[in-house]
Design a protein around this motif. Sequence first.
Motif, PDB file in Angstrom:
ATOM      1  N   PRO A 173      -2.569   7.764 -10.049  1.00 14.98           N
ATOM      2  CA  PRO A 173      -1.710   6.901  -9.250  1.00 14.98           C
ATOM      3  C   PRO A 173      -1.385   5.603  -9.993  1.00 14.98           C
ATOM      4  CG  PRO A 173      -3.541   7.752  -7.944  1.00 14.98           C
ATOM      5  CD  PRO A 173      -3.817   8.131  -9.355  1.00 14.98           C
ATOM      6  N   ASP A 174      -0.155   5.126  -9.838  1.00 14.08           N
ATOM      7  CA  ASP A 174       0.234   3.869 -10.466  1.00 14.08           C
ATOM      8  C   ASP A 174      -0.608   2.745  -9.860  1.00 14.08           C
ATOM      9  OD1 ASP A 174       1.530   2.247 -12.191  1.00 14.08           O
ATOM     10  OD2 ASP A 174       3.511   2.418 -11.257  1.00 14.08           O
ATOM     11  N   PHE A 175      -0.783   1.658 -10.619  1.00 10.08           N
ATOM     12  CA  PHE A 175      -1.697   0.615 -10.158  1.00 10.08           C
ATOM     13  C   PHE A 175      -1.293  -0.747 -10.683  1.00 10.08           C
ATOM     14  CE2 PHE A 175      -3.203   1.558 -14.354  1.00 10.08           C
ATOM     15  CZ  PHE A 175      -3.798   0.389 -14.830  1.00 10.08           C
ATOM     16  N   ARG A 176      -1.805  -1.768 -10.033  1.00  8.99           N
ATOM     17  CA  ARG A 176      -1.729  -3.142 -10.482  1.00  8.99           C
ATOM     18  C   ARG A 176      -3.094  -3.780 -10.218  1.00  8.99           C
ATOM     19  NH1 ARG A 176       2.220  -1.025 -11.928  1.00  8.99           N
ATOM     20  NH2 ARG A 176       4.401  -1.734 -11.879  1.00  8.99           N
ATOM     21  N   THR A 177      -3.338  -4.927 -10.840  1.00 11.61           N
ATOM     22  CA  THR A 177      -4.575  -5.658 -10.559  1.00 11.61           C
ATOM     23  C   THR A 177      -4.242  -7.054 -10.059  1.00 11.61           C
ATOM     24  OG1 THR A 177      -4.744  -6.444 -12.837  1.00 11.61           O
ATOM     25  CG2 THR A 177      -5.913  -4.404 -12.286  1.00 11.61           C
ATOM     26  N   ILE A 178      -5.130  -7.580  -9.220  1.00 10.82           N
ATOM     27  CA  ILE A 178      -5.029  -8.964  -8.738  1.00 10.82           C
ATOM     28  C   ILE A 178      -6.334  -9.654  -9.120  1.00 10.82           C
ATOM     29  CG2 ILE A 178      -4.713 -10.479  -6.747  1.00 10.82           C
ATOM     30  CD1 ILE A 178      -3.622  -8.074  -5.200  1.00 10.82           C
ATOM     31  N   GLY A 225       4.866   0.914  -3.476  1.00 10.58           N
ATOM     32  CA  GLY A 225       5.180   1.550  -2.199  1.00 10.58           C
ATOM     33  C   GLY A 225       4.050   1.384  -1.202  1.00 10.58           C
ATOM     34  N   LEU A 226       4.252   1.919  -0.023  1.00 12.69           N
ATOM     35  CA  LEU A 226       3.233   1.920   1.027  1.00 12.69           C
ATOM     36  C   LEU A 226       2.860   3.366   1.357  1.00 12.69           C
ATOM     37  CD1 LEU A 226       4.527  -0.820   3.499  1.00 12.69           C
ATOM     38  CD2 LEU A 226       2.421  -0.919   2.162  1.00 12.69           C
ATOM     39  N   PRO A 227       1.610   3.594   1.761  1.00 14.68           N
ATOM     40  CA  PRO A 227       0.484   2.679   1.868  1.00 14.68           C
ATOM     41  C   PRO A 227      -0.027   2.229   0.479  1.00 14.68           C
ATOM     42  CG  PRO A 227       0.119   4.680   3.162  1.00 14.68           C
ATOM     43  CD  PRO A 227       1.278   4.947   2.259  1.00 14.68           C
ATOM     44  N   LEU A 228      -0.812   1.155   0.478  1.00 14.72           N
ATOM     45  CA  LEU A 228      -1.476   0.654  -0.717  1.00 14.72           C
ATOM     46  C   LEU A 228      -2.982   0.858  -0.570  1.00 14.72           C
ATOM     47  CD1 LEU A 228       0.384  -2.764  -1.128  1.00 14.72           C
ATOM     48  CD2 LEU A 228       0.632  -0.771  -2.627  1.00 14.72           C
ATOM     49  N   VAL A 229      -3.640   1.203  -1.677  1.00 15.44           N
ATOM     50  CA  VAL A 229      -5.086   1.386  -1.678  1.00 15.44           C
ATOM     51  C   VAL A 229      -5.724   0.250  -2.475  1.00 15.44           C
ATOM     52  CG1 VAL A 229      -6.984   2.929  -2.266  1.00 15.44           C
ATOM     53  CG2 VAL A 229      -4.783   3.888  -1.562  1.00 15.44           C
ATOM     54  N   SER A 241     -10.070  -0.314   0.978  1.00 19.40           N
ATOM     55  CA  SER A 241      -9.224  -0.421   2.175  1.00 19.40           C
ATOM     56  C   SER A 241      -7.898   0.285   1.904  1.00 19.40           C
ATOM     57  CB  SER A 241      -8.923  -1.881   2.525  1.00 19.40           C
ATOM     58  OG  SER A 241     -10.086  -2.648   2.673  1.00 19.40           O
ATOM     59  N   ILE A 242      -7.223   0.671   2.978  1.00 20.43           N
ATOM     60  CA  ILE A 242      -5.860   1.205   2.888  1.00 20.43           C
ATOM     61  C   ILE A 242      -4.956   0.315   3.734  1.00 20.43           C
ATOM     62  CG2 ILE A 242      -4.335   3.146   3.388  1.00 20.43           C
ATOM     63  CD1 ILE A 242      -6.661   5.024   2.907  1.00 20.43           C
ATOM     64  N   LEU A 243      -3.900  -0.192   3.134  1.00 15.13           N
ATOM     65  CA  LEU A 243      -2.921  -1.023   3.847  1.00 15.13           C
ATOM     66  C   LEU A 243      -1.704  -0.158   4.164  1.00 15.13           C
ATOM     67  CD1 LEU A 243      -2.122  -3.927   4.783  1.00 15.13           C
ATOM     68  CD2 LEU A 243      -0.965  -4.163   2.567  1.00 15.13           C
ATOM     69  N   ARG A 244      -1.468   0.088   5.451  1.00 24.04           N
ATOM     70  CA  ARG A 244      -0.377   0.967   5.859  1.00 24.04           C
ATOM     71  C   ARG A 244       0.847   0.182   6.327  1.00 24.04           C
ATOM     72  NH1 ARG A 244      -2.404   6.030   5.889  1.00 24.04           N
ATOM     73  NH2 ARG A 244      -4.669   6.205   5.999  1.00 24.04           N
ATOM     74  N   SER A 287      -1.150   2.929  -5.798  1.00 27.47           N
ATOM     75  CA  SER A 287      -0.248   3.614  -4.875  1.00 27.47           C
ATOM     76  C   SER A 287      -1.023   4.724  -4.179  1.00 27.47           C
ATOM     77  CB  SER A 287       0.957   4.183  -5.625  1.00 27.47           C
ATOM     78  OG  SER A 287       0.540   5.093  -6.617  1.00 27.47           O
ATOM     79  N   PHE A 288      -0.657   4.993  -2.960  1.00 23.14           N
ATOM     80  CA  PHE A 288      -1.353   5.975  -2.128  1.00 23.14           C
ATOM     81  C   PHE A 288      -0.936   7.391  -2.527  1.00 23.14           C
ATOM     82  CE2 PHE A 288      -1.652   8.581   1.726  1.00 23.14           C
ATOM     83  CZ  PHE A 288      -2.954   8.313   2.133  1.00 23.14           C
ATOM     84  N   VAL A 289      -1.894   8.281  -2.630  1.00 20.29           N
ATOM     85  CA  VAL A 289      -1.604   9.682  -2.902  1.00 20.29           C
ATOM     86  C   VAL A 289      -1.765  10.454  -1.597  1.00 20.29           C
ATOM     87  CG1 VAL A 289      -2.269  11.752  -4.176  1.00 20.29           C
ATOM     88  CG2 VAL A 289      -2.365   9.513  -5.291  1.00 20.29           C
TER      89      VAL A 289
END
Length: 926
Positions: free
Chosen positions: A168-173, A195-199, A212-215, A311-313
């Motif tokens: 899954p594509d990703f970013r870091t904070i 995209g949504l949801p975010l993991v 967590s999952i942000l929907r 990104s959510f799978v």
Amino acid sequence: MKIGIFFGGPSREREISFAGGRTVYDNLDKALFAAVPIFVDSRGNFILLDWHHIYKGTIRDFYPPVSALPASAHKMPVYLESLGALSTAEQDKIIGEVGRRVLPHELPELLDFAFLALHGPGGEDGAIQGLLEWYGIPYSGSGILASAFGIDKIAQKKLLQALGQPTPDFRTITAEEWDTTDRTALLGYLTRELGLPLVFKAPRQGSSIGISILREPTEAQFAAAVERSLFRKTVRRDEWSRLGEQDKIMWVQQLTDIREGIGLPVVLDADDTNIIYHPEALLTLLNERLQTADAVLLTNVDGEAQVLVESFVAGREFSCIVVEDPDGNPLALPPTEIVKGEEMFDYRSKYLPGLARKITPIDLPEAEIQRIRAACEAMFRTFGFQVYARLDGFISSQLPVPGSQSSDEQTGNSQPATGNSIFLNDPNTTSGMLPASFFFHQAAEIGLNPSQFLTYLIRTSLAARRRAGMKPVQLGRLLGQLDAAVAARQQHEQERTKVAVIMGGYSSERHISVESGRNIYEKLSSSTKYEPVPVFLTGSSAEFRLYVLPISVMLKDNADDIREKVEHMEAGHGLHPILAHIRREAGAITSTYAGQPTAQPRRLSFEELAQEVDEVFIALHGRPGEDGALQQQLEKLGLPYNGSGVESSSITINKFETNRRLRAAGLRVAEHRMAARREWAADAESFYRSLETQFAYPFIAKPADDGCSSAVKKIKSRAELEAFSQLIFRDQEELLPAPATVLHLGFKEEFPQKEAFLVETLISRDGARHFLEVTGGLLTHWQADGTLGIEVFEASEALATGEVLSLEEKFLAGEGQNITPARYAPEAAERQRISDEVKAELRRVAEVLNIQGYARIDAFVRVRGEAEAGGAVEVIIIEVNSLPGMTPATCIFHQTALSGYTPYDFIDQILEFGKARQEKQIGAKK
């Protein structure tokens, strides 16, 4: 060979590590290995642990010991880190109460091999592996580099992308970005990019921690998800002020939980000069600061510095154990599908049986399963894993992200242009090692029981360390000795007493019954005296159905999975072709270590059972099992069994009748009455008013003839009374949503249907100087004069996080807390005086109810008057369990250990008593 088992540790998964270490300790083949328990505390100290502490339910049950705990108004459970800064001498004093400190240079003298059951940072990150390498001690699992990759989710993602493998594509904070960036803009950026949801994931924790999952793209939920992964919490004054005093205590306990909260110690508003170590101090501080401040920010001092956002799978989730075969090549075991609803497969769902369904193998065509296995074997090679690993992933209809198309040359797992894509993530170099975890569950599918699988992993680890250049001559000699011992073990298998271990059932405690049965099976199978035969009971009160289980079915996740498997077999379905294929591939392993082929479940009658076994251990809870019905069947066939006889069991299963008899004998019980469905159906309002007239809120409502923790609720209002009545008297099997919400039923919490329920007064302190809930075990023996002797153990003090003790807190590893012996008083002489009086009352209960074999009795204890005066002791009996839970975590094993019984010794005594009782009955008939 001396096997040092390293368990516990500093990570947030230390309780699962502790429980897993106990599983390894119990299941090591006693003919081949000597277990050396090395407990690692949260400060990284190595402790050679006294054996009886291994059988505590949680780390907090024994460490830090009671003597080291600071005064606490609310008795909140704590770990060592909550004691604050401690000198080496202070730590040594604490360590000395549970074992002895082991310095690293002493390890080579104590052990030949280190079995690592540690999780997360400090266990799976290469740190302990490096120390063991330094001292030349061979260890289990992957080496330093692979372990370092295995713990770092961000490094894994970058490597997978670089190799073109689907991920899954990703970013870091970073924490700094979070503190300084416009959060609205940051959320917009992430939703556009991913995209949504975010993991959201904590990048250096276990696979179920800080996730967590942000929907929905709301800023409040976004902030909560990021804070969860950074192990922070913003507490707002308006939210805090709405909580009652008891709710605040529970809230702080949940917040400081290391698994689902942020843990301790914490700092307030990033002020690292003021560290809060203890939950009591945190409660006080929040009460003070939120009088004036609008919000405070709590940050765990060992939290994360980054958050991984993926990104959510949308796909089917699976987990696959990969092991090295004897030639050092990866071999993927049958992948398990994790079936759940919208919820995450979080820590609770992963480790508590019955919350998520686990189907092995995943229900897909054989070719698709082979693709999953090939992908897992490829990742195993890519990361340089050794010996074993657990790989999690999804199979999904969504295509791999752009640029991540893999090729045969790179991974051996080419993704098709259309169809299902395989996404792998979160490899674990140390899997959970509970009895039915993926680790043992999948090994059982090729025919290896836990003991055999551990032997194979030790052998494979020795070979891996030798290949890497560690002491090739010495390890070559160890390998030769182990191979010879394994061969000799199989040639000299002796005849043992066959014991049917009956587990399962159809009550709301059926999953706990399976946990108990598996534990009994494991304890007996590692002995030279007994040969356990796992038997699953299902059906109904009208018809019991018995099935002999192969190890592969016994180690399914829970009772429903086992029932589904035997029903699948009865419907005429044969062995899944992928299992046959993998078993052929694993032939070189199983022919050496399993010794016998795997089988299918087999149904048998009670008469056939009597032909196949010598005695029975009933590991059932509630009905059937504790009601005398099964005992009656066994007595007809002359089969010895554990626990009380038919008459006593039929009384103790009925809580109302038990209370009535105890009260008639002069023992204290709660005021009680039965509430019948027919009264409720005739006039619900009169029914409610009648109960409210007799019992003031709050009171206790519970089934009268079910297990000890099934649907026990503290009823605080008319609305809750109505909800309880509607649920327990409902016609359909499914729960009614509105009443379930009123009673705050947990995810997948079961609630039985009954024709009546029991109502009791809530037992309170009532002005007593000291008040606590205890649970006490007992064991009976035949004395020289032929009479029954009753040995009552030191009771455990049971601490509940909620309003009543839950099923999980009583029986499951890492849940709840039990202090053994109970803390009746700080002074030793006074504590013993009270304990003796409590034990005398529990003995009277056993005598009145004619309990035989063993039992667990739950009670409240009030101590009145001044401590110096030796105040009066009141023991109020709650209920009696004639077949108490025998899970690895149950506190009856803590109690027996204080009297010198190992769990095996205790089980052996129970079985010997049943056999002697049968012989006495036969003699009496003659």
